[in-house]
Design a protein around this motif. Structure first.
Motif, PDB file in Angstrom:
ATOM      1  N   ARG A 242      17.142  71.847  50.540  1.00  0.00           N
ATOM      2  CA  ARG A 242      16.201  72.395  51.297  1.00  0.00           C
ATOM      3  C   ARG A 242      15.642  71.949  52.524  1.00  0.00           C
ATOM      4  O   ARG A 242      14.954  70.905  52.375  1.00  0.00           O
ATOM      5  CB  ARG A 242      14.445  72.724  50.143  1.00  0.00           C
ATOM      6  N   LEU A 243      15.537  72.365  53.534  1.00  0.00           N
ATOM      7  CA  LEU A 243      15.958  72.534  55.009  1.00  0.00           C
ATOM      8  C   LEU A 243      14.512  72.453  55.528  1.00  0.00           C
ATOM      9  O   LEU A 243      13.734  73.126  55.544  1.00  0.00           O
ATOM     10  CB  LEU A 243      16.753  71.804  55.970  1.00  0.00           C
ATOM     11  N   HIS A 244      13.490  71.926  56.998  1.00  0.00           N
ATOM     12  CA  HIS A 244      13.074  72.146  57.826  1.00  0.00           C
ATOM     13  C   HIS A 244      13.577  73.373  58.343  1.00  0.00           C
ATOM     14  O   HIS A 244      14.743  72.789  58.859  1.00  0.00           O
ATOM     15  CB  HIS A 244      12.502  71.213  58.097  1.00  0.00           C
ATOM     16  N   SER A 245      12.574  73.843  58.928  1.00  0.00           N
ATOM     17  CA  SER A 245      13.512  75.272  60.331  1.00  0.00           C
ATOM     18  C   SER A 245      13.642  74.351  61.589  1.00  0.00           C
ATOM     19  O   SER A 245      12.878  73.246  61.489  1.00  0.00           O
ATOM     20  CB  SER A 245      12.003  75.774  60.548  1.00  0.00           C
ATOM     21  N   PHE A 246      15.159  74.804  61.256  1.00  0.00           N
ATOM     22  CA  PHE A 246      15.357  73.705  63.506  1.00  0.00           C
ATOM     23  C   PHE A 246      14.564  74.266  64.437  1.00  0.00           C
ATOM     24  O   PHE A 246      13.836  75.519  64.144  1.00  0.00           O
ATOM     25  CB  PHE A 246      16.749  74.088  63.039  1.00  0.00           C
ATOM     26  N   SER A 247      14.973  73.967  65.516  1.00  0.00           N
ATOM     27  CA  SER A 247      14.469  74.219  66.664  1.00  0.00           C
ATOM     28  C   SER A 247      14.314  76.163  66.906  1.00  0.00           C
ATOM     29  O   SER A 247      15.571  76.202  66.744  1.00  0.00           O
ATOM     30  CB  SER A 247      14.955  73.185  67.540  1.00  0.00           C
TER      31      SER A 247
ATOM     32  N   MET B 254      21.430  81.254  59.981  1.00  0.00           N
ATOM     33  CA  MET B 254      22.424  79.902  60.559  1.00  0.00           C
ATOM     34  C   MET B 254      22.923  79.798  61.473  1.00  0.00           C
ATOM     35  O   MET B 254      24.139  78.251  61.238  1.00  0.00           O
ATOM     36  CB  MET B 254      23.951  81.213  60.010  1.00  0.00           C
ATOM     37  N   VAL B 255      22.633  79.479  62.514  1.00  0.00           N
ATOM     38  CA  VAL B 255      22.741  78.869  64.333  1.00  0.00           C
ATOM     39  C   VAL B 255      22.769  77.498  63.712  1.00  0.00           C
ATOM     40  O   VAL B 255      24.281  77.244  63.959  1.00  0.00           O
ATOM     41  CB  VAL B 255      22.197  79.982  65.089  1.00  0.00           C
ATOM     42  N   PRO B 256      21.982  76.631  63.143  1.00  0.00           N
ATOM     43  CA  PRO B 256      22.672  75.416  63.263  1.00  0.00           C
ATOM     44  C   PRO B 256      23.789  75.131  62.056  1.00  0.00           C
ATOM     45  O   PRO B 256      23.765  73.715  62.127  1.00  0.00           O
ATOM     46  CB  PRO B 256      20.710  74.610  62.772  1.00  0.00           C
ATOM     47  N   PHE B 257      23.596  75.803  61.920  1.00  0.00           N
ATOM     48  CA  PHE B 257      24.825  75.589  60.518  1.00  0.00           C
ATOM     49  C   PHE B 257      26.099  75.654  61.061  1.00  0.00           C
ATOM     50  O   PHE B 257      27.116  75.492  60.450  1.00  0.00           O
ATOM     51  CB  PHE B 257      24.647  76.059  59.378  1.00  0.00           C
ATOM     52  N   LYS B 258      26.561  75.989  62.898  1.00  0.00           N
ATOM     53  CA  LYS B 258      27.627  76.604  62.525  1.00  0.00           C
ATOM     54  C   LYS B 258      28.764  75.084  62.640  1.00  0.00           C
ATOM     55  O   LYS B 258      30.176  76.229  62.184  1.00  0.00           O
ATOM     56  CB  LYS B 258      27.524  77.131  64.032  1.00  0.00           C
ATOM     57  N   PRO B 259      28.465  74.358  62.824  1.00  0.00           N
ATOM     58  CA  PRO B 259      29.190  73.091  62.705  1.00  0.00           C
ATOM     59  C   PRO B 259      30.018  73.304  61.569  1.00  0.00           C
ATOM     60  O   PRO B 259      31.610  72.927  61.548  1.00  0.00           O
ATOM     61  CB  PRO B 259      29.197  72.170  63.644  1.00  0.00           C
ATOM     62  N   TYR B 260      29.423  73.774  60.819  1.00  0.00           N
ATOM     63  CA  TYR B 260      29.386  73.270  59.208  1.00  0.00           C
ATOM     64  C   TYR B 260      30.466  74.738  58.654  1.00  0.00           C
ATOM     65  O   TYR B 260      31.554  74.656  58.376  1.00  0.00           O
ATOM     66  CB  TYR B 260      28.502  73.155  58.180  1.00  0.00           C
TER      67      TYR B 260
END
Ligand code: SER
Length: 263
Positions: free
Chosen positions: A24-29, A44-50
């Motif tokens: 569980r992660l917090h909301s990103f910016s 999904m945006v914050p995870f694009k590099p993954y």
């Protein structure tokens, strides 16, 4: 179905996916570190590099309730009961870990057993080419064939013209005839509010280049997104997202300040 507040629904979702091994992660910016996007338009945006295999995460499963502004839907705001500028997307993500055969039954389990949606009101859509997702919905989960629709572009999701993308499967909730546009053609896929899309399961497996070429990603991933406010509108049995407990107190307070009656 039991009444639940938006806060309870958010917690139920995150807890459910934690029980499936997601971190569980917090909301990103809301403003991402991404030259292709002005706002965070999806969980999904914050995870694009993954997804792209540029960075390796410390974990392969995650869940968030991500604050979003969906600029690509902005022209619908004010015309439907379900589109707004700011919203929260409940998501669960697999970075080369679980895939269709896990995520589809989990989505069904969450909606029917945890939320209490009636199975006969659920419809699902899959990509025209995606026999695998069709079979899982039909054979493993038991969704009857007349509740499964196949679409082409509407069942292919990408965050923008370039980047990770893939075929998707949407879960729709039949809100009943009183929500229908009344056209004889009204059915899952119609733009009106009757068959409300509540959750999108994306099978993220390609990278799209500027010339449109699709290259398989190093691993197969999962990106799902459910509108917290849409889910709340169903569970709280209100006509629009704005009448859920996530918005209504703000509207009521505004009405009081300007001395007008809502509606
Ligand atoms: N990225 C997909 C969407 O926004 C699923 O989260 O619909």
């Amino acid at each position: 179905m039991q009444y639940r507040t938006g806060k309870e629904l958010r917690e139920l979702f995150l807890g459910f996916f934690e029980s499936k091994g997601c971190r569980r992660l917090h909301s990103f910016s809301l403003t991402p570190d991404d030259p292709t996007l002005l706002f965070t338009i999806a969980g999904m945006v914050p995870f694009k590099p993954y997804f792209l295999g540029i960075k390796t995460p410390e974990f392969t499963r995650a869940t968030t309730s991500q604050k979003c502004v969906r600029t690509n839907d902005i022209e619908n705001v004010g015309h439907t009961a379900r589109h707004h500028t700011f919203f929260e997307m409940l998501g669960n993500f697999s970075f080369g870990d679980y895939f269709k055969k896990e995520v589809i039954p989990w989505a069904y389990e969450f909606l029917t057993e945890y939320i209490g949606l009636e199975p006969e009101r659920l419809y699902v859509t899959v990509h025209v080419t995606d026999d695998e997702a069709y079979e899982i919905w039909n054979k493993t989960v038991g969704i009857p064939a007349d509740h499964i629709y196949r679409f082409d572009e509407d069942n292919f999701w990408a965050s923008g013209p370039v980047g990770p993308c893939g075929p998707c499967s949407e879960i729709l909730y039949d809100q009943g005839e009183e929500y229908s546009c009344g056209k004889p053609t009204c059915a899952p896929g119609c733009d009106c509010d009757r068959y409300l899309e509540i959750w999108n399961l994306v099978f993220m497996q390609f990278n799209r280049a500027e010339d449109g070429t699709l290259t398989p990603l190093p691993k197969k991933n999962i990106d799902t997104g459910m509108g917290l406010e849409r889910l709340a509108s169903v569970v709280q049995n209100v006509k629009t997202d704005f009448e859920t407990d996530l918005f209504r107190p703000i509207i009521d307070e505004t009405c009081k300040l300007v001395n007008v009656k809502y509606g």
